[in-house]
Design a protein around this motif. Structure first.
Motif, PDB file in Angstrom:
ATOM      1  N   ASP A   1       0.798  -1.233   0.000  1.00 31.80           N
ATOM      2  CA  ASP A   1       0.000   0.000   0.000  1.00 31.80           C
ATOM      3  C   ASP A   1       0.828   1.280   0.000  1.00 31.80           C
ATOM      4  OD1 ASP A   1      -2.420  -1.403  -0.059  1.00 31.80           O
ATOM      5  OD2 ASP A   1      -2.461  -1.590   2.129  1.00 31.80           O
ATOM      6  N   ASN A   2       2.123   1.169  -0.225  1.00 34.03           N
ATOM      7  CA  ASN A   2       2.989   2.350  -0.363  1.00 34.03           C
ATOM      8  C   ASN A   2       3.462   2.429  -1.810  1.00 34.03           C
ATOM      9  OD1 ASN A   2       3.026   3.140   2.434  1.00 34.03           O
ATOM     10  ND2 ASN A   2       4.263   1.317   2.795  1.00 34.03           N
ATOM     11  N   ARG A   3       3.568   3.660  -2.307  1.00 37.05           N
ATOM     12  CA  ARG A   3       3.986   3.850  -3.707  1.00 37.05           C
ATOM     13  C   ARG A   3       5.386   4.442  -3.757  1.00 37.05           C
ATOM     14  NH1 ARG A   3      -1.013   6.057  -7.028  1.00 37.05           N
ATOM     15  NH2 ARG A   3       0.746   7.113  -7.902  1.00 37.05           N
ATOM     16  N   TYR A   4       6.219   3.869  -4.672  1.00 37.48           N
ATOM     17  CA  TYR A   4       7.608   4.281  -4.789  1.00 37.48           C
ATOM     18  C   TYR A   4       7.968   4.504  -6.260  1.00 37.48           C
ATOM     19  CZ  TYR A   4       7.746   2.321  -0.104  1.00 37.48           C
ATOM     20  OH  TYR A   4       7.491   2.041   1.212  1.00 37.48           O
ATOM     21  N   TYR A   5       8.855   5.481  -6.480  1.00 45.64           N
ATOM     22  CA  TYR A   5       9.416   5.687  -7.812  1.00 45.64           C
ATOM     23  C   TYR A   5      10.636   4.788  -7.983  1.00 45.64           C
ATOM     24  CZ  TYR A   5       6.807  10.039  -8.628  1.00 45.64           C
ATOM     25  OH  TYR A   5       5.831  10.978  -8.827  1.00 45.64           O
ATOM     26  N   TYR A   6      10.759   4.226  -9.179  1.00 42.61           N
ATOM     27  CA  TYR A   6      11.935   3.448  -9.550  1.00 42.61           C
ATOM     28  C   TYR A   6      12.405   3.893 -10.925  1.00 42.61           C
ATOM     29  CZ  TYR A   6      11.480   0.006  -5.816  1.00 42.61           C
ATOM     30  OH  TYR A   6      11.448  -0.617  -4.591  1.00 42.61           O
ATOM     31  N   TRP A   7      13.719   3.928 -11.114  1.00 46.26           N
ATOM     32  CA  TRP A   7      14.274   4.076 -12.450  1.00 46.26           C
ATOM     33  C   TRP A   7      14.147   2.710 -13.102  1.00 46.26           C
ATOM     34  CZ3 TRP A   7      15.180   8.726 -14.162  1.00 46.26           C
ATOM     35  CH2 TRP A   7      15.545   9.736 -13.280  1.00 46.26           C
ATOM     36  N   GLN A   8      13.796   2.666 -14.373  1.00 48.34           N
ATOM     37  CA  GLN A   8      13.648   1.383 -15.041  1.00 48.34           C
ATOM     38  C   GLN A   8      14.181   1.486 -16.464  1.00 48.34           C
ATOM     39  OE1 GLN A   8       9.570  -0.226 -15.520  1.00 48.34           O
ATOM     40  NE2 GLN A   8      10.280  -1.769 -14.053  1.00 48.34           N
ATOM     41  N   TRP A   9      14.916   0.446 -16.893  1.00 47.21           N
ATOM     42  CA  TRP A   9      15.489   0.411 -18.234  1.00 47.21           C
ATOM     43  C   TRP A   9      15.667  -1.035 -18.661  1.00 47.21           C
ATOM     44  CZ3 TRP A   9      18.033   1.299 -13.775  1.00 47.21           C
ATOM     45  CH2 TRP A   9      19.164   0.566 -13.496  1.00 47.21           C
ATOM     46  N   ARG A  10      15.909  -1.219 -19.939  1.00 48.16           N
ATOM     47  CA  ARG A  10      16.098  -2.557 -20.495  1.00 48.16           C
ATOM     48  C   ARG A  10      17.568  -2.786 -20.802  1.00 48.16           C
ATOM     49  NH1 ARG A  10      13.040  -6.409 -22.713  1.00 48.16           N
ATOM     50  NH2 ARG A  10      11.138  -5.213 -22.629  1.00 48.16           N
ATOM     51  N   GLU A  11      18.052  -3.972 -20.408  1.00 52.27           N
ATOM     52  CA  GLU A  11      19.388  -4.433 -20.776  1.00 52.27           C
ATOM     53  C   GLU A  11      19.214  -5.785 -21.439  1.00 52.27           C
ATOM     54  OE1 GLU A  11      22.214  -4.470 -17.585  1.00 52.27           O
ATOM     55  OE2 GLU A  11      22.148  -2.294 -17.340  1.00 52.27           O
ATOM     56  N   GLY A  12      19.243  -5.791 -22.762  1.00 48.45           N
ATOM     57  CA  GLY A  12      19.010  -7.035 -23.497  1.00 48.45           C
ATOM     58  C   GLY A  12      17.578  -7.502 -23.285  1.00 48.45           C
ATOM     59  N   GLU A  13      17.428  -8.715 -22.787  1.00 49.79           N
ATOM     60  CA  GLU A  13      16.097  -9.273 -22.540  1.00 49.79           C
ATOM     61  C   GLU A  13      15.567  -8.942 -21.148  1.00 49.79           C
ATOM     62  OE1 GLU A  13      14.187 -11.017 -24.793  1.00 49.79           O
ATOM     63  OE2 GLU A  13      15.737 -10.369 -26.207  1.00 49.79           O
ATOM     64  N   LYS A  14      16.408  -8.355 -20.296  1.00 50.74           N
ATOM     65  CA  LYS A  14      16.021  -8.106 -18.908  1.00 50.74           C
ATOM     66  C   LYS A  14      15.628  -6.657 -18.696  1.00 50.74           C
ATOM     67  CE  LYS A  14      18.882 -11.694 -16.936  1.00 50.74           C
ATOM     68  NZ  LYS A  14      19.871 -12.034 -15.922  1.00 50.74           N
ATOM     69  N   ILE A  15      14.697  -6.449 -17.748  1.00 54.93           N
ATOM     70  CA  ILE A  15      14.319  -5.107 -17.323  1.00 54.93           C
ATOM     71  C   ILE A  15      14.977  -4.879 -15.971  1.00 54.93           C
ATOM     72  CG2 ILE A  15      12.419  -3.633 -16.629  1.00 54.93           C
ATOM     73  CD1 ILE A  15      10.954  -4.560 -18.949  1.00 54.93           C
ATOM     74  N   LYS A  16      15.742  -3.805 -15.870  1.00 57.67           N
ATOM     75  CA  LYS A  16      16.451  -3.469 -14.640  1.00 57.67           C
ATOM     76  C   LYS A  16      15.730  -2.309 -13.952  1.00 57.67           C
ATOM     77  CE  LYS A  16      20.169  -6.038 -15.409  1.00 57.67           C
ATOM     78  NZ  LYS A  16      21.065  -6.677 -14.507  1.00 57.67           N
ATOM     79  N   SER A  17      15.788  -2.291 -12.622  1.00 57.25           N
ATOM     80  CA  SER A  17      15.168  -1.224 -11.839  1.00 57.25           C
ATOM     81  C   SER A  17      16.113  -0.772 -10.742  1.00 57.25           C
ATOM     82  CB  SER A  17      13.872  -1.720 -11.186  1.00 57.25           C
ATOM     83  OG  SER A  17      12.914  -2.039 -12.150  1.00 57.25           O
TER      84      SER A  17
END
Length: 107
Positions: free
Chosen positions: A81-97
């Protein structure tokens, strides 16, 4: 049509003028067609390079950590029930945060 030969452009090199003067009419027409197509091609290439250069001038956000690529976007994740910002990007087939901070900093 004048009986006098045309005057070449002042910025055309003498070697080019002399070479063209030696050409037969059919070869001159071929050279003219090629020159026109080449000019269009070079203009198009320059335009595409300029447009791609504009895309590359993206500024890196001030709050972007050094270990996060500039192509990263922010996303919101809800955890317990808490909301957080994350940086997110793709590296190849994976999504990194990577954690950025709470959506509401007062929490």
């Amino acid at each position: 049509m004048s009986y006098e030969p045309p005057n070449p452009p002042a910025n055309l090199p003498t070697e080019v003028v002399n070479t063209l003067n030696d050409f037969a009419p059919e070869r001159l027409r071929d050279a003219a067609n090629y020159a026109e197509e080449l000019a269009e091609h070079k203009e198009r290439e320059a335009r595409l390079e300029e447009e791609s250069g504009e895309d590359k001038v993206e500024e890196r956000p001030d709050d972007l950590p050094d270990d996060v690529p500039s192509k990263a976007t922010t996303t919101i994740k809800e955890i317990n029930d808490n909301r957080y910002y994350y940086w997110q990007w793709r590296e190849g087939e994976k999504i990194k945060s990577k954690y950025k901070g709470p959506v509401n900093p007062d929490e």
